[in-house]
Design an enzyme around this catalytic site. Structure first.
Site, PDB file in Angstrom:
ATOM      1  CG  LEU A 110      -1.821  -1.181   1.473  1.00 13.01           C
ATOM      2  CD1 LEU A 110      -2.894  -0.833   2.491  1.00 13.01           C
ATOM      3  CD2 LEU A 110      -2.440  -1.694   0.193  1.00 13.01           C
ATOM      4  N   GLY A 155       1.175  -5.347   1.349  1.00 13.78           N
ATOM      5  CA  GLY A 155       0.136  -5.401   0.321  1.00 13.78           C
ATOM      6  C   GLY A 155       0.623  -5.996  -0.990  1.00 13.78           C
ATOM      7  CG  ASN A 179       6.450  -6.248   6.013  1.00 17.90           C
ATOM      8  OD1 ASN A 179       5.512  -6.218   5.230  1.00 17.90           O
ATOM      9  ND2 ASN A 179       7.388  -5.343   6.022  1.00 17.90           N
ATOM     10  CD  GLU A 180       0.645  -6.233   6.214  1.00 15.84           C
ATOM     11  OE1 GLU A 180       1.263  -7.270   6.525  1.00 15.84           O
ATOM     12  OE2 GLU A 180       0.183  -6.046   5.068  1.00 15.84           O
TER      13      GLU A 180
HETATM   14  C1  LIG Z   1      -5.639   6.002   7.321  1.00 12.53           C
HETATM   15  C2  LIG Z   1      -5.655   4.735   6.584  1.00 12.53           C
HETATM   16  C3  LIG Z   1      -6.716   4.763   5.589  1.00 12.53           C
HETATM   17  C4  LIG Z   1      -7.209   3.715   5.046  1.00 12.53           C
HETATM   18  C5  LIG Z   1      -6.659   2.435   5.349  1.00 12.53           C
HETATM   19  C6  LIG Z   1      -7.407   1.855   6.436  1.00 12.53           C
HETATM   20  C7  LIG Z   1      -6.876   0.974   7.174  1.00 12.53           C
HETATM   21  C8  LIG Z   1      -5.494   0.526   6.958  1.00 12.53           C
HETATM   22  C9  LIG Z   1      -5.182  -0.407   8.001  1.00 12.53           C
HETATM   23  C10 LIG Z   1      -4.362  -1.310   7.850  1.00 12.53           C
HETATM   24  C11 LIG Z   1      -3.599  -1.498   6.608  1.00 12.53           C
HETATM   25  C12 LIG Z   1      -2.854  -2.738   6.815  1.00 12.53           C
HETATM   26  C13 LIG Z   1      -2.297  -3.258   5.570  1.00 12.53           C
HETATM   27  C14 LIG Z   1      -1.091  -2.539   5.128  1.00 12.53           C
HETATM   28  C15 LIG Z   1      -0.487  -2.987   4.063  1.00 12.53           C
HETATM   29  C16 LIG Z   1       0.659  -2.303   3.457  1.00 12.53           C
HETATM   30  O1  LIG Z   1       1.026  -2.675   2.359  1.00 12.53           O
HETATM   31  S1  LIG Z   1       1.431  -1.018   4.243  1.00 12.53           S
HETATM   32  C17 LIG Z   1       2.838  -0.613   3.239  1.00 12.53           C
HETATM   33  C18 LIG Z   1       3.928  -1.534   3.565  1.00 12.53           C
HETATM   34  N1  LIG Z   1       5.042  -1.400   2.687  1.00 12.53           N
HETATM   35  C19 LIG Z   1       6.217  -1.011   3.102  1.00 12.53           C
HETATM   36  O2  LIG Z   1       6.385  -0.687   4.254  1.00 12.53           O
HETATM   37  C20 LIG Z   1       7.300  -1.000   2.061  1.00 12.53           C
HETATM   38  C21 LIG Z   1       8.393  -0.138   2.498  1.00 12.53           C
HETATM   39  N2  LIG Z   1       9.376  -0.068   1.430  1.00 12.53           N
HETATM   40  C22 LIG Z   1      10.422  -0.899   1.368  1.00 12.53           C
HETATM   41  O3  LIG Z   1      10.574  -1.836   2.105  1.00 12.53           O
HETATM   42  C23 LIG Z   1      11.424  -0.581   0.301  1.00 12.53           C
HETATM   43  O4  LIG Z   1      11.177   0.713  -0.174  1.00 12.53           O
HETATM   44  C24 LIG Z   1      11.409  -1.553  -0.873  1.00 12.53           C
HETATM   45  C25 LIG Z   1      11.976  -2.909  -0.458  1.00 12.53           C
HETATM   46  C26 LIG Z   1      10.024  -1.728  -1.462  1.00 12.53           C
HETATM   47  C27 LIG Z   1      12.326  -0.990  -1.982  1.00 12.53           C
HETATM   48  O5  LIG Z   1      13.594  -0.715  -1.461  1.00 12.53           O
HETATM   49  P1  LIG Z   1      14.611   0.165  -2.288  1.00 12.53           P
HETATM   50  O6  LIG Z   1      14.742  -0.380  -3.668  1.00 12.53           O
HETATM   51  O7  LIG Z   1      15.855   0.266  -1.481  1.00 12.53           O
HETATM   52  O8  LIG Z   1      13.900   1.567  -2.475  1.00 12.53           O
HETATM   53  P2  LIG Z   1      13.726   2.726  -1.385  1.00 12.53           P
HETATM   54  O9  LIG Z   1      13.467   2.169  -0.039  1.00 12.53           O
HETATM   55  O10 LIG Z   1      14.861   3.671  -1.527  1.00 12.53           O
HETATM   56  O11 LIG Z   1      12.378   3.408  -1.881  1.00 12.53           O
HETATM   57  C28 LIG Z   1      12.348   4.149  -3.092  1.00 12.53           C
HETATM   58  C29 LIG Z   1      11.287   5.208  -2.967  1.00 12.53           C
HETATM   59  O12 LIG Z   1      10.016   4.562  -2.845  1.00 12.53           O
HETATM   60  C30 LIG Z   1       9.338   5.054  -1.686  1.00 12.53           C
HETATM   61  N3  LIG Z   1       8.488   3.997  -1.133  1.00 12.53           N
HETATM   62  C31 LIG Z   1       8.876   2.788  -0.742  1.00 12.53           C
HETATM   63  N4  LIG Z   1       7.831   2.067  -0.326  1.00 12.53           N
HETATM   64  C32 LIG Z   1       6.748   2.848  -0.423  1.00 12.53           C
HETATM   65  C33 LIG Z   1       5.350   2.662  -0.125  1.00 12.53           C
HETATM   66  N5  LIG Z   1       4.859   1.533   0.363  1.00 12.53           N
HETATM   67  N6  LIG Z   1       4.521   3.696  -0.367  1.00 12.53           N
HETATM   68  C34 LIG Z   1       4.987   4.869  -0.868  1.00 12.53           C
HETATM   69  N7  LIG Z   1       6.300   5.095  -1.171  1.00 12.53           N
HETATM   70  C35 LIG Z   1       7.159   4.096  -0.950  1.00 12.53           C
HETATM   71  C36 LIG Z   1      10.450   5.447  -0.744  1.00 12.53           C
HETATM   72  O13 LIG Z   1       9.992   6.338   0.208  1.00 12.53           O
HETATM   73  C37 LIG Z   1      11.446   6.060  -1.712  1.00 12.53           C
HETATM   74  O14 LIG Z   1      10.978   7.363  -2.026  1.00 12.53           O
HETATM   75  P3  LIG Z   1      11.999   8.547  -2.228  1.00 12.53           P
HETATM   76  O15 LIG Z   1      12.745   8.691  -0.929  1.00 12.53           O
HETATM   77  O16 LIG Z   1      12.898   8.133  -3.350  1.00 12.53           O
HETATM   78  O17 LIG Z   1      11.134   9.733  -2.551  1.00 12.53           O
END
Ligand SMILES: CC/C=C\C/C=C\C/C=C\CCC/C=C/C(=O)SCCNC(=O)CCNC(=O)[C@H](O)C(C)(C)COP(=O)(O)OP(=O)(O)OC[C@H]1O[C@@H](n2cnc3c(N)ncnc32)[C@H](O)[C@@H]1OP(=O)(O)O
Length: 263
Positions: A110, A155, A179-180
């Site tokens: 997400l 997600g 991994n939430e």
């Molecule tokens: C209020 C809520 C409203 C409605 C929802 C209601 C209820 C919700 C309740 C529960 C929800 C539960 C379910 C949740 C599910 C999810 O999926 S939560 C999201 C979880 N995902 C992550 O945490 C992923 C985190 N990211 C990473 O681990 C790494 O980025 C990666 C392995 C995917 C990639 O690694 P790298 O290649 O090293 O890249 P970077 O880390 O440098 O990232 C590049 C760039 O991308 C941005 N980014 C990464 N992930 C996300 C993301 N999930 N969303 C948006 N943006 C993301 C990161 O910030 C970097 O941006 P910049 O710094 O380059 O601008």
């Protein structure tokens, strides 16, 4: 009967899906070509999704292209669900391979920016789009295969889990999992159920409570993915696997899926 039950269970998942009606897209045995010939291909693209359809095999490849990490934003999810609905309505389409155009990432899950500082209305719309994506994929009447060519946390893992079969690149740097918990979030029950249905109760308990991200080999060991192949073979293996699944007579590969059928 099994097929009908599967269809009714599936279409009960969502009122919007019910509009699709029950029809058979799975005819008898066919001799399917795994390779796409140029004159038999058609492609449609939105800004974040590329769909390439091979009319001779009935196999579509749906490629996610939402840089930098294929995060599931509202726009992306909307385009995704529309693309899948179009394929669902296309009686020639029998199987969908889901993959990523980005290097190293299948989907980051997400979009975090959609859940931060947004209005309740926006959050409601976003959450509905997440559910719609899952309903469409998990309840699809097509065979769905995830060609996981990169990391896929949270997600992103749910998307892969919602497919019938998962093939992952055997790159040890890639990880996948719900991994939430590690992010301070409790995975919703339908994330949990999708995982339980794939890996079983005990593995799902450990996975969810500890918020485990599995390396590709560990994902295979735990049953989170079905097959590991070299990175450059992920898509071709998905095509070959799809061809095998589509050669199952009638609708039996779909109709015998226990997650949506009770007989
Ligand atoms: C209020 C809520 C409203 C409605 C929802 C209601 C209820 C919700 C309740 C529960 C929800 C539960 C379910 C949740 C599910 C999810 O999926 S939560 C999201 C979880 N995902 C992550 O945490 C992923 C985190 N990211 C990473 O681990 C790494 O980025 C990666 C392995 C995917 C990639 O690694 P790298 O290649 O090293 O890249 P970077 O880390 O440098 O990232 C590049 C760039 O991308 C941005 N980014 C990464 N992930 C996300 C993301 N999930 N969303 C948006 N943006 C993301 C990161 O910030 C970097 O941006 P910049 O710094 O380059 O601008």
């Amino acid at each position: 009967m099994a097929t009908l039950l599967k269809h009714s269970a599936k279409y009960a998942l969502s009122g919007r899906l019910a509009r699709l009606g029950v029809h058979s897209r799975h005819g008898g045995l066919q001799c399917l070509q795994p390779r796409l010939l140029p004159h038999q291909r058609s492609a449609s693209t939105s800004s974040k999704i590329l769909v390439e359809m091979d009319d001779s095999t009935g196999i579509a490849v749906l490629t996610m292209k939402n840089p930098p990490v294929n995060s599931l934003s509202l726009d992306f999810l909307t385009e995704f669900s529309i693309s899948l609905e179009k394929l669902e309505l296309d009686r020639g389409c029998r199987g969908v391979i889901l993959t990523s155009a980005l290097p190293k990432i299948f989907s980051a899950g997400l979009d975090i920016m959609e859940m931060y500082g947004k209005s309740p209305e926006h959050c409601g719309e976003f959450w509905k789009a997440v559910q719609e994506m899952w309903l469409r994929l998990y309840g699809s009447s097509m065979i769905t295969i995830a060609a996981i060519n990169g990391s896929s946390p949270a997600g992103g893992c749910l998307m892969a889990l919602a497919c019938d079969y998962r093939i992952m690149a055997e790159n040890p740097k890639y990880s996948i999992g719900l991994n939430e918990t590690q992010l301070g979030i409790v995975a919703p029950f339908w994330f949990k159920d999708t995982l339980v249905n794939t890996v079983g109760n005990r593995a799902a308990e450990l996975s969810l409570q500890l918020g485990l991200l599995y390396s590709a080999p560990d994902a295979l060991r735990t049953g989170l993915v079905d097959l590991l192949v070299p990175e450059d073979k992920v898509l071709s293996t998905a095509s070959q696997t799809m061809t095998q699944w589509l050669a199952i007579p009638g609708e039996n590969a779909i109709g015998s899926n226990p997650r949506v059928s009770s007989s």
